[in-house]
Design a protein around this motif. Structure first.
Motif, mmCIF file in Angstrom:
data_model
loop_
_atom_site.group_PDB
_atom_site.id
_atom_site.type_symbol
_atom_site.label_atom_id
_atom_site.label_comp_id
_atom_site.label_asym_id
_atom_site.label_seq_id
_atom_site.Cartn_x
_atom_site.Cartn_y
_atom_site.Cartn_z
ATOM 1 N N THR A 1 13.808 -3.009 -8.591
ATOM 2 C CA THR A 1 13.112 -1.721 -8.749
ATOM 3 C C THR A 1 11.605 -1.902 -8.696
ATOM 4 O O THR A 1 11.057 -2.821 -9.310
ATOM 5 C CB THR A 1 13.501 -1.084 -10.104
ATOM 6 O OG1 THR A 1 14.921 -0.877 -10.083
ATOM 7 C CG2 THR A 1 12.823 0.252 -10.328
ATOM 8 N N VAL A 2 10.948 -1.034 -7.946
ATOM 9 C CA VAL A 2 9.483 -1.010 -7.903
ATOM 10 C C VAL A 2 9.038 0.356 -8.431
ATOM 11 O O VAL A 2 9.526 1.387 -7.965
ATOM 12 C CB VAL A 2 8.965 -1.175 -6.448
ATOM 13 C CG1 VAL A 2 7.450 -0.988 -6.382
ATOM 14 C CG2 VAL A 2 9.356 -2.531 -5.873
ATOM 15 N N GLY B 1 -5.832 -2.511 -2.210
ATOM 16 C CA GLY B 1 -4.987 -1.317 -2.193
ATOM 17 C C GLY B 1 -3.659 -1.432 -2.909
ATOM 18 O O GLY B 1 -3.018 -0.413 -3.170
ATOM 19 N N TYR B 2 -3.203 -2.654 -3.190
ATOM 20 C CA TYR B 2 -1.884 -2.802 -3.842
ATOM 21 C C TYR B 2 -2.074 -3.382 -5.228
ATOM 22 O O TYR B 2 -2.650 -4.460 -5.393
ATOM 23 C CB TYR B 2 -0.969 -3.706 -3.012
ATOM 24 C CG TYR B 2 -0.624 -3.104 -1.662
ATOM 25 C CD1 TYR B 2 0.401 -2.161 -1.550
ATOM 26 C CD2 TYR B 2 -1.340 -3.449 -0.518
ATOM 27 C CE1 TYR B 2 0.705 -1.587 -0.329
ATOM 28 C CE2 TYR B 2 -1.049 -2.875 0.710
ATOM 29 C CZ TYR B 2 -0.021 -1.953 0.798
ATOM 30 O OH TYR B 2 0.273 -1.378 2.004
ATOM 31 N N GLU B 3 -1.544 -2.643 -6.206
ATOM 32 C CA GLU B 3 -1.699 -3.039 -7.608
ATOM 33 C C GLU B 3 -0.712 -4.150 -7.931
ATOM 34 O O GLU B 3 0.466 -4.052 -7.574
ATOM 35 C CB GLU B 3 -1.400 -1.800 -8.462
ATOM 36 C CG GLU B 3 -1.725 -1.945 -9.909
ATOM 37 C CD GLU B 3 -1.532 -0.615 -10.652
ATOM 38 O OE1 GLU B 3 -0.628 0.179 -10.297
ATOM 39 O OE2 GLU B 3 -2.296 -0.379 -11.595
ATOM 40 N N ARG B 4 -1.178 -5.207 -8.560
ATOM 41 C CA ARG B 4 -0.329 -6.327 -9.013
ATOM 42 C C ARG B 4 0.659 -6.720 -7.904
ATOM 43 O O ARG B 4 1.860 -6.822 -8.132
ATOM 44 C CB ARG B 4 0.470 -5.923 -10.273
ATOM 45 C CG ARG B 4 -0.377 -5.541 -11.470
ATOM 46 C CD ARG B 4 0.464 -5.135 -12.681
ATOM 47 N NE ARG B 4 1.218 -6.263 -13.238
ATOM 48 C CZ ARG B 4 2.529 -6.398 -13.115
ATOM 49 N NH1 ARG B 4 3.256 -5.502 -12.492
ATOM 50 N NH2 ARG B 4 3.125 -7.455 -13.635
ATOM 51 N N HIS B 5 0.137 -6.934 -6.720
ATOM 52 C CA HIS B 5 1.030 -7.102 -5.566
ATOM 53 C C HIS B 5 1.946 -8.326 -5.681
ATOM 54 O O HIS B 5 3.177 -8.188 -5.568
ATOM 55 C CB HIS B 5 0.186 -7.133 -4.293
ATOM 56 C CG HIS B 5 0.983 -6.985 -3.039
ATOM 57 N ND1 HIS B 5 1.945 -6.007 -2.863
ATOM 58 C CD2 HIS B 5 0.973 -7.698 -1.888
ATOM 59 C CE1 HIS B 5 2.480 -6.125 -1.669
ATOM 60 N NE2 HIS B 5 1.919 -7.143 -1.061
ATOM 61 N N PRO B 6 1.391 -9.538 -5.921
ATOM 62 C CA PRO B 6 2.303 -10.680 -6.014
ATOM 63 C C PRO B 6 3.299 -10.534 -7.157
ATOM 64 O O PRO B 6 4.475 -10.871 -7.007
ATOM 65 C CB PRO B 6 1.377 -11.885 -6.256
ATOM 66 C CG PRO B 6 -0.005 -11.405 -6.147
ATOM 67 C CD PRO B 6 -0.016 -9.913 -6.093
ATOM 68 N N GLU B 7 2.834 -9.964 -8.282
ATOM 69 C CA GLU B 7 3.730 -9.808 -9.445
ATOM 70 C C GLU B 7 4.864 -8.841 -9.098
ATOM 71 O O GLU B 7 6.032 -9.077 -9.426
ATOM 72 C CB GLU B 7 2.963 -9.268 -10.674
ATOM 73 C CG GLU B 7 1.950 -10.223 -11.281
ATOM 74 C CD GLU B 7 0.593 -10.206 -10.585
ATOM 75 O OE1 GLU B 7 0.450 -9.541 -9.526
ATOM 76 O OE2 GLU B 7 -0.336 -10.873 -11.082
ATOM 77 N N THR B 8 4.509 -7.732 -8.441
ATOM 78 C CA THR B 8 5.527 -6.738 -8.061
ATOM 79 C C THR B 8 6.566 -7.388 -7.166
ATOM 80 O O THR B 8 7.781 -7.185 -7.329
ATOM 81 C CB THR B 8 4.852 -5.554 -7.311
ATOM 82 O OG1 THR B 8 3.846 -5.010 -8.163
ATOM 83 C CG2 THR B 8 5.852 -4.471 -6.946
ATOM 84 N N LEU B 9 6.098 -8.196 -6.211
ATOM 85 C CA LEU B 9 7.034 -8.844 -5.282
ATOM 86 C C LEU B 9 7.899 -9.884 -5.998
ATOM 87 O O LEU B 9 9.100 -9.996 -5.736
ATOM 88 C CB LEU B 9 6.257 -9.491 -4.131
ATOM 89 C CG LEU B 9 5.629 -8.486 -3.147
ATOM 90 C CD1 LEU B 9 4.673 -9.181 -2.193
ATOM 91 C CD2 LEU B 9 6.711 -7.743 -2.358
ATOM 92 N N ARG B 10 7.282 -10.626 -6.928
ATOM 93 C CA ARG B 10 8.078 -11.620 -7.686
ATOM 94 C C ARG B 10 9.183 -10.924 -8.465
ATOM 95 O O ARG B 10 10.317 -11.414 -8.530
ATOM 96 C CB ARG B 10 7.174 -12.370 -8.676
ATOM 97 C CG ARG B 10 6.461 -13.525 -8.056
ATOM 98 C CD ARG B 10 5.688 -14.329 -9.110
ATOM 99 N NE ARG B 10 4.550 -14.928 -8.461
ATOM 100 C CZ ARG B 10 3.284 -14.651 -8.722
ATOM 101 N NH1 ARG B 10 2.971 -13.800 -9.693
ATOM 102 N NH2 ARG B 10 2.323 -15.225 -8.052
ATOM 103 N N ASP B 11 8.847 -9.748 -9.031
ATOM 104 C CA ASP B 11 9.836 -9.013 -9.833
ATOM 105 C C ASP B 11 11.058 -8.612 -9.013
ATOM 106 O O ASP B 11 12.121 -8.333 -9.568
ATOM 107 C CB ASP B 11 9.221 -7.722 -10.419
ATOM 108 C CG ASP B 11 8.252 -8.022 -11.546
ATOM 109 O OD1 ASP B 11 8.204 -9.181 -11.996
ATOM 110 O OD2 ASP B 11 7.523 -7.087 -11.955
ATOM 111 N N ILE B 12 10.897 -8.512 -7.680
ATOM 112 C CA ILE B 12 12.051 -8.119 -6.851
ATOM 113 C C ILE B 12 12.554 -9.309 -6.021
ATOM 114 O O ILE B 12 13.194 -9.130 -4.988
ATOM 115 C CB ILE B 12 11.727 -6.879 -5.969
ATOM 116 C CG1 ILE B 12 10.417 -7.062 -5.181
ATOM 117 C CG2 ILE B 12 11.679 -5.620 -6.816
ATOM 118 C CD1 ILE B 12 10.088 -5.891 -4.245
ATOM 119 N N GLY B 13 12.219 -10.492 -6.469
ATOM 120 C CA GLY B 13 12.877 -11.674 -5.916
ATOM 121 C C GLY B 13 12.070 -12.523 -4.951
ATOM 122 O O GLY B 13 12.582 -13.521 -4.439
ATOM 123 N N ALA B 14 10.807 -12.166 -4.698
ATOM 124 C CA ALA B 14 10.014 -12.981 -3.763
ATOM 125 C C ALA B 14 9.623 -14.299 -4.420
ATOM 126 O O ALA B 14 9.388 -14.360 -5.631
ATOM 127 C CB ALA B 14 8.767 -12.221 -3.350
#
Ligand code: EPU
Length: 418
Positions: free
Chosen positions: A15-16, A400-413
């Protein structure tokens, strides 16, 4: 320089929560100088473009502070009408202070806009709008000086649709005497959100979302009132994660996505085999059957397919069966990301504003972000590729993207922490 290391080949699942809209909130920050009272923007994304706009407000004499995700601004004391180059050149949206400062103080000095290198990005439409509303405007090498002792409402027809020039004209017209009719306006949702925000501050505006906007200026008082306003969800950020999900054949729930503004990208997603369900602001997108390229995609003004998602589709297209021909109609220099994608094995051909993408065996590589959305497309390709990628200059992505690496890690990156 910010660098991302990404180990690709994993599906994005989870979920994002979609961030507040960058391009909606930046003009709202410029609009805060139109009042002496406090303005609160709830759900404001914490990104560097917002920090840069806030810094400009501070440099003009306003105070700005954060309370969790709410940005508070108080522009009771605006002491200056100069936006210095060290600040203005950090981003394109700094140009919007031209309209709001003219409305507040009757003058504006602007040392030149910055922003992504995606084309020539002239300011002629902005200047012309200011002149038609009664300002004297002098421009030299990008520096603009403008003065308006008695701004008056007028009828103005834009020769070309421009999001920023429409917003700037609305910001100035709010402080002009009488009615201003703006014709051939940009219909982008961000223009609508700015108008709604100004209405929450007491402005009278009709027609936003159509090509004709009417602003009833001043009405005997120069300033608007303060307000508390919730920043809408970011349609481009939501589209970005949707297309990253497609590139990796993932399964994503996007909560807070502005679905009504995402018609073009959702239609493309379906055509490539994506399946989705929508329920009051939540999109559940299943990309397991994503397979076929769309033969022809062109970027257009809203409600067409947005230029800001062109490179994100390109990254996904390289994982699809068949050929995609993509035409970039809005910015003439927005295909430079394709050269970086070629370093990752992308089978791409560029010819003027046309680009053809074919199914490619993507592999990790060292690449450099060329602009904000192009950088996000490199991230998407790296997530879909085999092996390790190093992406440089990702501070552009973080504009332009908030907490981008963290958001991606949260969904499995797999993005190891430096
Ligand atoms: N144009 C002119 N003269 C002008 C202004 C614009 O010829 O005075 C041209 C531009 O060169 C371009 C076209 O008009 O070819 C459209 O540009 P527009 O003014 O609509 O774009 P903008 O206001 O500079 C905003 C977004 C961009 C987004 C475009 C198009 C903000 C801060 N920026 O730019 O967002 O791509 O509209 O939708 O709202 C991004 O977020 O990555 C981004 C670049």
């Amino acid at each position: 320089m910010v660098v991302y290391q990404i180990l690709g080949g994993r599906r994005l699942c989870g979920t994002v929560t979609v961030q507040g809209s960058k391009n909606a909130v930046l003009p709202m920050i410029a609009a805060a100088v139109l009042t002496k009272e406090e303005v609160v923007l709830e759900g404001c994304p914490k990104i560097s473009d917002v920090e840069d706009m806030a810094e400009i407000v501070r440099s003009l004499g306003g105070t700005v502070w954060w309370e969790r995700n709410a940005l508070h601004m108080n522009c009771e004391k605006i002491e200056k009408s100069r936006v210095e180059g060290a600040l203005s050149k950090r981003l394109r949206a700094s140009l919007l202070f031209l309209g709001s400062l003219l409305a507040r103080t009757g003058e504006a000095y602007f040392a030149g806009a910055g922003g992504c290198r995606i084309g020539k990005r002239p300011t002629d439409l902005h200047q012309r709008a200011m002149e038609l509303l009664g300002a004297e405007v002098f421009e030299e090498d990008g520096t603009i000086r403008a003065k308006a002792d008695h701004p008056k409402g007028a009828v103005l027809c834009f020769p070309k649709k421009s999001v920023g020039a429409t917003e700037n004209a609305v910001l100035f017209a709010v402080g002009a005497e009488g009615a201003t009719r703006l014709e051939h306006c940009a219909r982008e949702p961000e223009v609508v959100h700015l108008c709604r925000f100004l209405k929450a501050m007491g402005a009278e505006i009709t027609g936003e979302g159509t090509e004709q906007i009417t602003v009833y200026g001043r009405q005997g008082k120069r300033l608007l009132s303060g307000c508390r306003y919730r920043v809408p969800g970011d349609r481009i950020a939501a589209g970005t994660y949707l297309l990253m999900g497609a590139a990796t054949r993932g399964h994503l729930t996007l909560s807070g996505a502005p679905l009504d503004e995402m018609g073009a990208v959702l239609s493309l997603y379906q055509k490539i085999g994506g399946q989705y369900t929508r329920k009051s602001g939540t999109l559940v997108a299943d990309s397991k059957n994503v397979q076929h390229a769309v033969p022809y995609v062109e970027t257009e003004k809203y409600p067409g397919f947005p230029t800001d998602l062109q490179s994100l589709y390109l990254a996904a297209a390289m994982t699809l069966e068949g050929k995609s021909c993509i035409c970039e109609n809005v910015f003439e220099d927005r295909l430079r990301t394709a050269e970086e994608l070629q370093k990752m094995g992308g089978t791409l051909q560029i010819c003027g504003k046309w680009l053809t993408a074919e199914k490619s065996r993507l592999h990790g590589a060292e690449v450099v972000s060329q602009d904000l959305r192009g950088g996000a497309a490199l991230v998407s390709a790296a997530l879909a590729a085999e092996g390790f990628s190093t992406i440089r200059q990702t501070e552009l992505v973080e504009r332009g993207y908030e907490r981008h690496p963290e958001t991606l890690r949260d969904i499995g990156a797999k993005i190891p922490v430096e």
